[in-house]
Design a protein around this motif. Structure first.
Motif, PDB file in Angstrom:
ATOM      1  N   GLU A 178     -31.772 -38.647  -8.910  1.00  0.00           N
ATOM      2  CA  GLU A 178     -31.182 -37.320  -9.070  1.00  0.00           C
ATOM      3  C   GLU A 178     -30.101 -37.286 -10.144  1.00  0.00           C
ATOM      4  N   GLN A 179     -29.719 -38.464 -10.665  1.00  0.00           N
ATOM      5  CA  GLN A 179     -28.669 -38.514 -11.677  1.00  0.00           C
ATOM      6  C   GLN A 179     -29.212 -38.580 -13.104  1.00  0.00           C
ATOM      7  N   ILE A 180     -30.527 -38.639 -13.235  1.00  0.00           N
ATOM      8  CA  ILE A 180     -31.121 -38.786 -14.569  1.00  0.00           C
ATOM      9  C   ILE A 180     -30.725 -37.620 -15.488  1.00  0.00           C
ATOM     10  N   LEU A 181     -30.759 -36.409 -14.943  1.00  0.00           N
ATOM     11  CA  LEU A 181     -30.440 -35.233 -15.754  1.00  0.00           C
ATOM     12  C   LEU A 181     -29.003 -34.748 -15.583  1.00  0.00           C
ATOM     13  N   SER A 182     -28.264 -35.388 -14.681  1.00  0.00           N
ATOM     14  CA  SER A 182     -26.912 -34.908 -14.411  1.00  0.00           C
ATOM     15  C   SER A 182     -26.000 -35.091 -15.618  1.00  0.00           C
ATOM     16  N   LEU A 183     -25.096 -34.159 -15.780  1.00  0.00           N
ATOM     17  CA  LEU A 183     -24.090 -34.107 -16.855  1.00  0.00           C
ATOM     18  C   LEU A 183     -24.673 -33.707 -18.211  1.00  0.00           C
ATOM     19  N   ALA A 184     -26.001 -33.827 -18.389  1.00  0.00           N
ATOM     20  CA  ALA A 184     -26.587 -33.551 -19.705  1.00  0.00           C
ATOM     21  C   ALA A 184     -26.539 -32.071 -20.071  1.00  0.00           C
ATOM     22  N   GLN A 185     -26.563 -31.197 -19.074  1.00  0.00           N
ATOM     23  CA  GLN A 185     -26.598 -29.760 -19.366  1.00  0.00           C
ATOM     24  C   GLN A 185     -25.334 -29.285 -20.089  1.00  0.00           C
ATOM     25  N   LYS A 186     -24.253 -30.044 -19.973  1.00  0.00           N
ATOM     26  CA  LYS A 186     -23.000 -29.654 -20.647  1.00  0.00           C
ATOM     27  C   LYS A 186     -23.031 -29.967 -22.145  1.00  0.00           C
ATOM     28  N   ILE A 187     -24.019 -30.747 -22.566  1.00  0.00           N
ATOM     29  CA  ILE A 187     -24.058 -31.205 -23.965  1.00  0.00           C
ATOM     30  C   ILE A 187     -24.850 -30.206 -24.801  1.00  0.00           C
ATOM     31  N   LYS A 188     -24.174 -29.402 -25.568  1.00  0.00           N
ATOM     32  CA  LYS A 188     -24.815 -28.358 -26.367  1.00  0.00           C
ATOM     33  C   LYS A 188     -25.263 -28.907 -27.721  1.00  0.00           C
ATOM     34  N   ASP A 189     -26.092 -29.915 -27.659  1.00  0.00           N
ATOM     35  CA  ASP A 189     -26.624 -30.547 -28.868  1.00  0.00           C
ATOM     36  C   ASP A 189     -27.940 -31.211 -28.480  1.00  0.00           C
ATOM     37  N   PRO A 190     -29.079 -30.793 -29.052  1.00  0.00           N
ATOM     38  CA  PRO A 190     -30.389 -31.307 -28.622  1.00  0.00           C
ATOM     39  C   PRO A 190     -30.527 -32.819 -28.728  1.00  0.00           C
ATOM     40  N   TYR A 191     -30.027 -33.395 -29.808  1.00  0.00           N
ATOM     41  CA  TYR A 191     -30.164 -34.836 -30.005  1.00  0.00           C
ATOM     42  C   TYR A 191     -29.359 -35.607 -28.958  1.00  0.00           C
ATOM     43  N   LEU A 192     -28.076 -35.306 -28.831  1.00  0.00           N
ATOM     44  CA  LEU A 192     -27.218 -36.042 -27.917  1.00  0.00           C
ATOM     45  C   LEU A 192     -27.570 -35.759 -26.454  1.00  0.00           C
ATOM     46  N   LYS A 193     -27.987 -34.548 -26.183  1.00  0.00           N
ATOM     47  CA  LYS A 193     -28.391 -34.205 -24.815  1.00  0.00           C
ATOM     48  C   LYS A 193     -29.565 -35.076 -24.374  1.00  0.00           C
ATOM     49  N   ASN A 194     -30.611 -35.140 -25.204  1.00  0.00           N
ATOM     50  CA  ASN A 194     -31.785 -35.941 -24.867  1.00  0.00           C
ATOM     51  C   ASN A 194     -31.506 -37.434 -24.958  1.00  0.00           C
ATOM     52  N   TYR A 195     -30.599 -37.820 -25.845  1.00  0.00           N
ATOM     53  CA  TYR A 195     -30.215 -39.229 -25.950  1.00  0.00           C
ATOM     54  C   TYR A 195     -29.642 -39.709 -24.626  1.00  0.00           C
ATOM     55  N   CYS A 196     -28.761 -38.906 -24.047  1.00  0.00           N
ATOM     56  CA  CYS A 196     -28.145 -39.302 -22.784  1.00  0.00           C
ATOM     57  C   CYS A 196     -29.176 -39.338 -21.658  1.00  0.00           C
ATOM     58  N   ILE A 197     -30.057 -38.346 -21.617  1.00  0.00           N
ATOM     59  CA  ILE A 197     -31.095 -38.312 -20.574  1.00  0.00           C
ATOM     60  C   ILE A 197     -31.993 -39.541 -20.674  1.00  0.00           C
ATOM     61  N   LEU A 198     -32.408 -39.880 -21.883  1.00  0.00           N
ATOM     62  CA  LEU A 198     -33.299 -41.031 -22.064  1.00  0.00           C
ATOM     63  C   LEU A 198     -32.576 -42.345 -21.751  1.00  0.00           C
ATOM     64  N   THR A 199     -31.282 -42.402 -22.036  1.00  0.00           N
ATOM     65  CA  THR A 199     -30.497 -43.584 -21.666  1.00  0.00           C
ATOM     66  C   THR A 199     -30.500 -43.756 -20.159  1.00  0.00           C
ATOM     67  N   ARG A 200     -30.267 -42.674 -19.447  1.00  0.00           N
ATOM     68  CA  ARG A 200     -30.238 -42.711 -17.981  1.00  0.00           C
ATOM     69  C   ARG A 200     -31.623 -43.040 -17.418  1.00  0.00           C
TER      70      ARG A 200
END
Length: 295
Positions: A146-168
Protein backbone atom coordinates in the motif's frame (compact mmCIF):
# COMPACT_ATOMS: atom_id res chain seq x y z
CA UNK A 1 29.40 60.70 -34.09
CA UNK A 2 31.69 58.52 -31.98
CA UNK A 3 28.81 57.76 -29.62
CA UNK A 4 26.62 56.61 -32.54
CA UNK A 5 29.43 54.40 -33.81
CA UNK A 6 29.91 52.82 -30.36
CA UNK A 7 26.18 52.19 -30.06
CA UNK A 8 26.20 50.61 -33.51
CA UNK A 9 29.08 48.32 -32.51
CA UNK A 10 27.26 47.34 -29.31
CA UNK A 11 24.14 46.44 -31.30
CA UNK A 12 26.19 44.29 -33.68
CA UNK A 13 27.94 42.69 -30.71
CA UNK A 14 24.61 41.82 -29.06
CA UNK A 15 23.21 40.44 -32.31
CA UNK A 16 26.31 38.30 -32.80
CA UNK A 17 26.05 37.10 -29.19
CA UNK A 18 22.43 36.03 -29.65
CA UNK A 19 23.26 34.29 -32.93
CA UNK A 20 26.09 32.35 -31.30
CA UNK A 21 23.97 31.32 -28.33
CA UNK A 22 21.25 30.10 -30.67
CA UNK A 23 23.81 28.10 -32.64
CA UNK A 24 25.17 26.47 -29.47
CA UNK A 25 21.66 25.52 -28.37
CA UNK A 26 20.78 24.18 -31.82
CA UNK A 27 23.94 22.04 -32.06
CA UNK A 28 23.32 20.63 -28.60
CA UNK A 29 19.70 19.72 -29.33
CA UNK A 30 20.82 17.96 -32.51
CA UNK A 31 23.18 15.79 -30.46
CA UNK A 32 26.32 17.27 -32.06
CA UNK A 33 28.16 17.58 -28.78
CA UNK A 34 31.74 17.83 -30.03
CA UNK A 35 30.73 20.65 -32.37
CA UNK A 36 28.86 22.32 -29.51
CA UNK A 37 32.00 22.34 -27.36
CA UNK A 38 34.09 23.71 -30.22
CA UNK A 39 31.52 26.46 -30.80
CA UNK A 40 31.60 27.36 -27.10
CA UNK A 41 35.39 27.57 -27.16
CA UNK A 42 35.35 29.69 -30.30
CA UNK A 43 32.75 31.98 -28.77
CA UNK A 44 34.74 32.33 -25.53
CA UNK A 45 37.94 33.18 -27.44
CA UNK A 46 36.14 36.00 -29.27
CA UNK A 47 35.57 37.83 -25.99
CA UNK A 48 39.23 38.38 -25.15
CA UNK A 49 39.21 40.55 -22.00
CA UNK A 50 35.45 41.05 -21.95
CA UNK A 51 33.27 39.21 -19.46
CA UNK A 52 32.03 36.02 -21.06
CA UNK A 53 28.29 35.24 -21.14
CA UNK A 54 27.26 33.23 -18.08
CA UNK A 55 25.18 30.97 -20.33
CA UNK A 56 28.41 29.45 -21.65
CA UNK A 57 29.13 28.08 -18.17
CA UNK A 58 25.70 26.48 -18.16
CA UNK A 59 26.12 24.87 -21.57
CA UNK A 60 29.48 23.45 -20.50
CA UNK A 61 27.83 22.06 -17.36
CA UNK A 62 25.24 20.32 -19.54
CA UNK A 63 27.78 18.95 -21.97
CA UNK A 64 30.03 17.53 -19.27
CA UNK A 65 27.03 16.02 -17.46
CA UNK A 66 26.66 13.53 -20.32
CA UNK A 67 29.77 11.47 -19.53
CA UNK A 68 30.88 9.74 -16.31
CA UNK A 69 34.46 10.92 -16.76
CA UNK A 70 33.36 14.55 -16.51
CA UNK A 71 30.49 14.43 -13.99
CA UNK A 72 32.59 16.24 -11.39
CA UNK A 73 33.57 18.95 -13.88
CA UNK A 74 29.89 19.39 -14.75
CA UNK A 75 28.96 19.75 -11.07
CA UNK A 76 31.56 22.50 -10.62
CA UNK A 77 30.21 24.39 -13.63
CA UNK A 78 26.63 24.04 -12.34
CA UNK A 79 27.71 25.31 -8.92
CA UNK A 80 29.59 28.20 -10.51
CA UNK A 81 26.56 29.19 -12.55
CA UNK A 82 24.15 28.91 -9.62
CA UNK A 83 26.39 30.99 -7.36
CA UNK A 84 25.66 33.97 -9.61
CA UNK A 85 22.31 32.92 -11.11
CA UNK A 86 20.07 31.12 -8.59
CA UNK A 87 17.62 29.80 -11.16
CA UNK A 88 15.21 27.08 -9.86
CA UNK A 89 15.29 25.33 -13.24
CA UNK A 90 19.06 24.93 -13.02
CA UNK A 91 18.80 23.69 -9.44
CA UNK A 92 16.48 21.08 -10.94
CA UNK A 93 19.09 20.06 -13.55
CA UNK A 94 21.85 19.69 -10.97
CA UNK A 95 19.46 17.81 -8.67
CA UNK A 96 18.84 15.23 -11.43
CA UNK A 97 22.57 14.81 -11.96
CA UNK A 98 23.10 14.19 -8.23
CA UNK A 99 20.23 11.71 -8.37
CA UNK A 100 21.85 9.82 -11.24
CA UNK A 101 25.09 9.39 -9.33
CA UNK A 102 23.28 8.63 -6.05
CA UNK A 103 24.68 11.55 -4.09
CA UNK A 104 21.95 11.67 -1.45
CA UNK A 105 23.75 14.11 0.85
CA UNK A 106 24.20 16.51 -2.05
CA UNK A 107 20.52 16.14 -2.95
CA UNK A 108 19.62 17.21 0.57
CA UNK A 109 22.15 20.03 0.75
CA UNK A 110 21.25 21.45 -2.66
CA UNK A 111 17.73 22.41 -1.56
CA UNK A 112 18.40 22.81 2.16
CA UNK A 113 17.29 26.07 3.73
CA UNK A 114 20.85 26.51 4.96
CA UNK A 115 22.30 26.68 1.45
CA UNK A 116 19.60 27.72 -0.98
CA UNK A 117 18.86 31.45 -1.41
CA UNK A 118 16.04 32.46 0.92
CA UNK A 119 13.92 33.72 -1.99
CA UNK A 120 13.84 30.20 -3.46
CA UNK A 121 12.90 28.24 -0.34
CA UNK A 122 9.22 28.17 -1.29
CA UNK A 123 9.68 28.30 -5.05
CA UNK A 124 7.30 25.79 -6.76
CA UNK A 125 10.18 24.01 -8.50
CA UNK A 126 12.11 23.64 -5.25
CA UNK A 127 8.97 22.41 -3.49
CA UNK A 128 8.68 19.67 -6.11
CA UNK A 129 12.24 18.57 -5.37
CA UNK A 130 11.54 18.64 -1.64
CA UNK A 131 8.39 16.51 -2.05
CA UNK A 132 10.30 14.08 -4.24
CA UNK A 133 13.03 13.68 -1.63
CA UNK A 134 10.48 12.86 1.03
CA UNK A 135 9.00 10.15 -1.20
CA UNK A 136 12.35 8.84 -2.45
CA UNK A 137 14.25 8.67 0.84
CA UNK A 138 11.39 6.87 2.57
CA UNK A 139 11.49 4.04 0.01
CA UNK A 140 12.79 1.40 2.43
CA UNK A 141 13.37 -2.29 1.77
CA UNK A 142 10.54 -3.25 4.10
CA UNK A 143 8.03 -1.20 2.09
CA UNK A 144 4.49 -2.54 2.00
CA UNK A 145 2.24 -2.89 -1.04
CA UNK A 146 0.00 0.00 0.00
CA UNK A 147 3.04 2.29 0.21
CA UNK A 148 4.13 1.91 -3.42
CA UNK A 149 2.12 4.93 -4.56
CA UNK A 150 2.11 6.82 -1.27
CA UNK A 151 3.56 10.35 -1.18
CA UNK A 152 3.95 10.39 -4.99
CA UNK A 153 0.74 12.33 -5.61
CA UNK A 154 2.34 15.43 -4.04
CA UNK A 155 5.06 15.47 -6.70
CA UNK A 156 3.86 17.74 -9.52
CA UNK A 157 6.45 16.52 -12.00
CA UNK A 158 5.89 13.46 -14.26
CA UNK A 159 9.51 12.31 -14.26
CA UNK A 160 10.17 12.59 -10.52
CA UNK A 161 6.71 11.31 -9.61
CA UNK A 162 7.19 8.10 -11.60
CA UNK A 163 10.83 7.84 -10.52
CA UNK A 164 9.76 7.63 -6.90
CA UNK A 165 6.98 5.13 -7.64
CA UNK A 166 9.34 2.86 -9.57
CA UNK A 167 11.93 3.12 -6.80
CA UNK A 168 9.34 1.98 -4.28
CA UNK A 169 8.06 -0.77 -6.59
CA UNK A 170 11.59 -2.07 -7.15
CA UNK A 171 12.19 -2.29 -3.38
CA UNK A 172 8.91 -4.13 -2.94
CA UNK A 173 9.66 -6.65 -5.69
CA UNK A 174 13.16 -7.33 -4.41
CA UNK A 175 11.77 -8.01 -0.98
CA UNK A 176 8.85 -10.17 -2.10
CA UNK A 177 10.07 -11.98 -5.22
CA UNK A 178 13.78 -12.72 -5.32
CA UNK A 179 13.44 -14.42 -8.74
CA UNK A 180 11.94 -11.46 -10.58
CA UNK A 181 14.46 -9.77 -12.89
CA UNK A 182 12.02 -8.03 -15.20
CA UNK A 183 8.58 -6.58 -14.69
CA UNK A 184 6.41 -5.39 -17.56
CA UNK A 185 4.39 -2.21 -17.06
CA UNK A 186 2.84 -1.61 -20.49
CA UNK A 187 1.66 -4.93 -21.97
CA UNK A 188 -1.62 -5.93 -20.31
CA UNK A 189 -1.37 -9.61 -21.29
CA UNK A 190 2.07 -9.93 -19.74
CA UNK A 191 0.97 -7.96 -16.69
CA UNK A 192 -1.95 -10.33 -16.10
CA UNK A 193 0.42 -13.30 -16.25
CA UNK A 194 2.75 -11.58 -13.78
CA UNK A 195 -0.11 -10.92 -11.38
CA UNK A 196 -1.31 -14.51 -11.68
CA UNK A 197 2.19 -15.70 -10.83
CA UNK A 198 2.25 -13.46 -7.77
CA UNK A 199 -1.19 -14.65 -6.72
CA UNK A 200 -0.17 -18.31 -7.01
CA UNK A 201 2.92 -17.75 -4.86
CA UNK A 202 1.42 -15.26 -2.42
CA UNK A 203 1.57 -16.32 1.23
CA UNK A 204 -0.59 -13.39 2.28
CA UNK A 205 -3.76 -12.97 0.15
CA UNK A 206 -4.52 -9.57 1.68
CA UNK A 207 -1.03 -8.29 0.82
CA UNK A 208 -1.46 -9.55 -2.75
CA UNK A 209 -4.82 -7.76 -3.08
CA UNK A 210 -3.16 -4.52 -2.02
CA UNK A 211 -0.30 -5.13 -4.46
CA UNK A 212 -2.71 -5.84 -7.33
CA UNK A 213 -4.71 -2.73 -6.51
CA UNK A 214 -1.59 -0.54 -6.53
CA UNK A 215 -0.31 -2.08 -9.78
CA UNK A 216 -3.71 -1.41 -11.40
CA UNK A 217 -3.63 2.19 -10.20
CA UNK A 218 -0.07 2.56 -11.50
CA UNK A 219 -0.99 1.13 -14.90
CA UNK A 220 -3.94 3.50 -15.18
CA UNK A 221 -1.64 6.37 -14.25
CA UNK A 222 0.93 5.39 -16.88
CA UNK A 223 -1.53 4.56 -19.67
CA UNK A 224 -3.56 7.75 -19.22
CA UNK A 225 -0.75 9.80 -20.79
CA UNK A 226 1.32 7.19 -22.66
CA UNK A 227 0.39 8.52 -26.12
CA UNK A 228 1.61 12.06 -25.56
CA UNK A 229 5.06 12.93 -26.91
CA UNK A 230 6.07 14.41 -23.59
CA UNK A 231 5.12 11.27 -21.69
CA UNK A 232 6.95 9.06 -24.21
CA UNK A 233 10.01 11.15 -23.49
CA UNK A 234 9.51 10.72 -19.74
CA UNK A 235 9.18 6.95 -20.16
CA UNK A 236 12.40 6.90 -22.16
CA UNK A 237 14.17 8.90 -19.46
CA UNK A 238 12.97 6.47 -16.79
CA UNK A 239 13.74 3.31 -18.77
CA UNK A 240 17.50 3.77 -18.63
CA UNK A 241 17.38 4.19 -14.85
CA UNK A 242 15.06 1.25 -14.23
CA UNK A 243 16.17 -1.52 -16.61
CA UNK A 244 14.43 -4.09 -14.39
CA UNK A 245 11.11 -2.67 -15.62
CA UNK A 246 9.74 -2.65 -19.15
CA UNK A 247 8.11 0.76 -19.11
CA UNK A 248 7.66 1.38 -22.82
CA UNK A 249 7.74 -0.45 -26.12
CA UNK A 250 10.35 2.09 -27.31
CA UNK A 251 13.88 0.71 -27.01
CA UNK A 252 16.63 2.75 -25.33
CA UNK A 253 18.41 3.01 -28.70
CA UNK A 254 15.30 4.48 -30.32
CA UNK A 255 14.84 6.77 -27.34
CA UNK A 256 18.30 8.24 -27.94
CA UNK A 257 17.46 8.85 -31.60
CA UNK A 258 14.03 10.32 -30.90
CA UNK A 259 14.96 12.67 -28.08
CA UNK A 260 18.42 14.08 -28.74
CA UNK A 261 17.62 17.16 -26.64
CA UNK A 262 17.11 15.21 -23.40
CA UNK A 263 20.02 15.35 -20.97
CA UNK A 264 18.59 12.38 -19.09
CA UNK A 265 18.29 10.14 -22.15
CA UNK A 266 21.67 11.07 -23.61
CA UNK A 267 23.54 10.81 -20.30
CA UNK A 268 25.78 7.76 -19.97
CA UNK A 269 25.28 6.22 -16.55
CA UNK A 270 28.11 4.48 -14.73
CA UNK A 271 26.02 1.73 -13.20
CA UNK A 272 23.32 -0.49 -14.60
CA UNK A 273 21.47 -3.58 -13.46
CA UNK A 274 21.80 -6.65 -15.66
CA UNK A 275 18.72 -8.57 -16.66
CA UNK A 276 20.11 -11.81 -15.24
CA UNK A 277 21.60 -10.75 -11.93
CA UNK A 278 21.19 -7.98 -9.43
CA UNK A 279 24.68 -6.55 -9.32
CA UNK A 280 26.55 -3.43 -10.30
CA UNK A 281 28.44 -3.35 -13.56
CA UNK A 282 31.94 -2.01 -13.03
CA UNK A 283 32.61 1.35 -14.70
CA UNK A 284 34.93 1.36 -17.69
CA UNK A 285 37.27 3.86 -16.03
CA UNK A 286 38.78 4.31 -12.59
CA UNK A 287 36.21 6.62 -11.02
CA UNK A 288 38.55 7.52 -8.14
CA UNK A 289 40.18 9.94 -10.55
CA UNK A 290 36.94 11.92 -10.63
CA UNK A 291 36.08 11.63 -6.95
CA UNK A 292 32.85 9.80 -7.67
CA UNK A 293 31.45 7.94 -4.69
CA UNK A 294 31.11 4.18 -4.92
CA UNK A 295 27.61 2.82 -4.67
Amino acid sequence: MNRIFIIFLLILFCLDRNTNMQKIESLFKEGRYQETLLEIQRFENSYFFLEKPKELILWKARLFSLYPETFEISIKFYQQYLSENPDPNIYYELFLLYLDIKRENDLLNLISGEFIPIELIFDPKIMILRNFLECYLKAKKDIKAEQILSLAQKIKDPYLKNYCILTRLSFYLKENDKNTFSFNLYNRNIINKQLNFFKTNATNPKEFDLFEKNITLLLNLLSSTKNSDHQKKVFCELQQRFPQFEISEISIENCRNLFKDSLLIQRNLIFAITQMQDQLIKPFFDDRLYQLKKQ
